[in-house]
Design an enzyme around this catalytic site. Structure first.
Site, PDB file in Angstrom:
ATOM      1  N   THR A  70      -5.530  -1.889   7.316  1.00 46.11           N
ATOM      2  CA  THR A  70      -5.713  -3.338   7.252  1.00 46.11           C
ATOM      3  C   THR A  70      -7.131  -3.678   7.710  1.00 46.11           C
ATOM      4  O   THR A  70      -7.547  -4.823   7.646  1.00 46.11           O
ATOM      5  CB  THR A  70      -4.703  -4.046   8.183  1.00 46.11           C
ATOM      6  OG1 THR A  70      -4.759  -3.413   9.465  1.00 46.11           O
ATOM      7  CG2 THR A  70      -3.293  -3.959   7.633  1.00 46.11           C
ATOM      8  N   ARG A  81       6.156  -8.476   1.020  1.00 46.21           N
ATOM      9  CA  ARG A  81       7.054  -8.110   2.128  1.00 46.21           C
ATOM     10  C   ARG A  81       7.694  -9.373   2.719  1.00 46.21           C
ATOM     11  O   ARG A  81       8.874  -9.397   3.038  1.00 46.21           O
ATOM     12  CB  ARG A  81       6.281  -7.355   3.219  1.00 46.21           C
ATOM     13  CG  ARG A  81       7.192  -6.895   4.362  1.00 46.21           C
ATOM     14  CD  ARG A  81       6.420  -6.244   5.473  1.00 46.21           C
ATOM     15  NE  ARG A  81       5.860  -4.973   5.045  1.00 46.21           N
ATOM     16  CZ  ARG A  81       4.820  -4.396   5.637  1.00 46.21           C
ATOM     17  NH1 ARG A  81       4.209  -4.979   6.654  1.00 46.21           N
ATOM     18  NH2 ARG A  81       4.364  -3.237   5.189  1.00 46.21           N
ATOM     19  N   LYS A 122       0.839  -1.204   0.000  1.00 44.01           N
ATOM     20  CA  LYS A 122       0.000   0.000   0.000  1.00 44.01           C
ATOM     21  C   LYS A 122       0.877   1.260   0.000  1.00 44.01           C
ATOM     22  O   LYS A 122       0.638   2.177  -0.786  1.00 44.01           O
ATOM     23  CB  LYS A 122      -0.944  -0.013   1.223  1.00 44.01           C
ATOM     24  CG  LYS A 122      -1.954  -1.172   1.166  1.00 44.01           C
ATOM     25  CD  LYS A 122      -2.974  -1.103   2.269  1.00 44.01           C
ATOM     26  CE  LYS A 122      -2.520  -1.701   3.566  1.00 44.01           C
ATOM     27  NZ  LYS A 122      -2.366  -3.166   3.575  1.00 44.01           N
ATOM     28  N   THR A 123       1.901   1.274   0.869  1.00 49.00           N
ATOM     29  CA  THR A 123       2.790   2.440   0.922  1.00 49.00           C
ATOM     30  C   THR A 123       3.557   2.572  -0.392  1.00 49.00           C
ATOM     31  O   THR A 123       3.709   3.676  -0.935  1.00 49.00           O
ATOM     32  CB  THR A 123       3.801   2.296   2.093  1.00 49.00           C
ATOM     33  OG1 THR A 123       3.102   1.831   3.237  1.00 49.00           O
ATOM     34  CG2 THR A 123       4.499   3.599   2.393  1.00 49.00           C
ATOM     35  N   ASP A 147      -0.847   5.956   7.141  1.00 47.53           N
ATOM     36  CA  ASP A 147      -0.946   4.514   7.314  1.00 47.53           C
ATOM     37  C   ASP A 147      -1.799   4.215   8.552  1.00 47.53           C
ATOM     38  O   ASP A 147      -1.901   5.062   9.448  1.00 47.53           O
ATOM     39  CB  ASP A 147       0.474   3.938   7.491  1.00 47.53           C
ATOM     40  CG  ASP A 147       0.533   2.470   7.129  1.00 47.53           C
ATOM     41  OD1 ASP A 147      -0.478   1.918   6.643  1.00 47.53           O
ATOM     42  OD2 ASP A 147       1.595   1.866   7.332  1.00 47.53           O
TER      43      ASP A 147
END
Ligand code: ADE
Length: 359
Positions: free
Chosen positions: A178, A237, A84-85, A129
């Site tokens: 999330t 990740r 997302k980032t 975030d």
């Protein structure tokens, strides 16, 4: 430089040649921050996966550019580690604007959010975030900022209190969460574009792994990349983290190159099974099976029994276990499925019979 080979290519080369290639010196590996920055894709072309989402975003960006207006506020939701980032950074790059990155827990006091909003320049992107963790006061400051690009400030006390409308430059807020369900309705409604990020396929993860290995100057075979991809829980990740661990093993125990065999051996040592489950996931599932008859059992009870906090279980362990069908959420708590029994090596028999084995 991307170095992809077939496992057989490796076997045919002599050891001295292999050793020459194995010197692992890369600034990207100096610390985690360097690593993240080195491997983070900066454009849609290098950002692998999320194909449908990328196409819609490209259209939104092109339209905003044609209108010479900032992009609508965007909300990304989905499990952690799916990019997302990174995607927010790609959007900023494509829009040709700067991005300021923060997270809701860092915006505890009103002055934190006011400060960051007032520091924005026209067209800039503000990325928040874990936006579901924003407190009420910060949320209320954000509403007029998002809607009309104004800050409503109050000055003075009691009878002399005055409200001041301070104009802000037009900006784009990108929120990431999330837990979309925990976002308040009014905040969710102020996002013009809402997208869910999906887990990655094995092929997509293998591409991410090969790209990362290339940047880090690590030789990896196609099969080696797939072996890591299979155990990465659909999450880039995790895949990138595993590349580093497998590369360490390859360097210390072999010649630095990652083959299927090396990847599997090192992931076995890390106790990551062929579904990508680690020891915490397995303890959680085994607890439900062995102590609670397969469930349902409450999340607090599970957390206390395995010594993890509820948030880690909900945010880190559960999304993949739910998606893999190894865990189910019911109003009365969590329960496992027949697939969980099979995966963990309990005899593949009827669940009711299975239960009677334990009691
Ligand atoms: N690293 C993390 N996420 C990635 C992605 N989606 N594409 C390429 N590299 C990545």
């Amino acid at each position: 430089m991307s170095i992809i080979a077939d496992d057989n290519d490796f076997k045919s080369k002599n050891i001295a040649e292999k050793k020459k290639h194995s010197v692992l010196k890369c600034e990207c590996l100096e610390n985690d921050k360097n690593f993240e920055n080195c491997i983070r894709p900066k454009s849609f072309d290098t950002y692998i996966g999320q194909t449908a989402l990328k196409e819609t975003l490209k259209i939104s960006i092109a339209a905003a550019k044609k209108r010479e207006l900032p992009l609508d506020h965007l909300l990304f939701y989905g499990p952690p580690g799916l990019g997302k980032t990174t995607l927010a950074g790609v959007i900023a790059e494509q829009m040709g604007v700067d991005i300021k990155i923060t997270s809701a827990p860092a915006l505890e006091r009103p002055r934190d959010i006011i400060g960051i909003l007032m520091s924005l320049k026209g067209g800039e992107i503000l990325f928040i975030d874990e936006i579901h963790r924003l407190n009420k006061v910060a949320e209320e400051i954000l509403y007029p900022a998002m809607e009309d690009f104004f800050l409503d400030m109050t000055t003075g006390k009691a009878q002399t209190v005055k409200t001041l409308r301070v104009p802000l430059p037009k900006f784009t807020l990108i929120g990431a969460t999330t837990k979309a369900g925990e976002l308040s309705g009014p905040l969710r409604d102020r996002f013009g574009i809402i997208h869910r990020l999906e887990f990655y396929t094995e092929d997509e993860l293998a591409q991410v792994i090969k790209r990362t290995a290339g940047i880090l100057n690590i030789e990896i075979s196609e099969q080696g990349a797939h072996a890591i991809a299979k155990r990465s829980r659909g999450t880039p990740r995790i895949a990138n983290r595993l590349v580093k661990r497998v590369a360490d093993y390859a360097l210390v125990k072999h010649d630095g190159r990652i083959t299927e065999d090396i990847a599997n051996k090192s992931l076995d040592i890390l106790k990551i099974d062929n579904y990508g489950l680690d020891s915490t996931d397995r303890s959680l599932l085994k607890l439900i099976i062995e102590k609670y008859d397969g469930g349902p059992v409450g999340i607090e009870t599970i957390a206390a029994a395995i010594g993890e906090d509820v948030r880690t279980i909900e945010d880190v362990c559960e999304p993949f276990l739910l998606q893999a069908g190894l865990l189910q959420r019911t109003p009365r708590g969590r329960k496992v499925s027949p697939a969980t029994y099979r995966h963990l090596g309990y005899k593949n028999i009827d669940i009711n019979e299975q239960k009677s084995l334990f009691y």
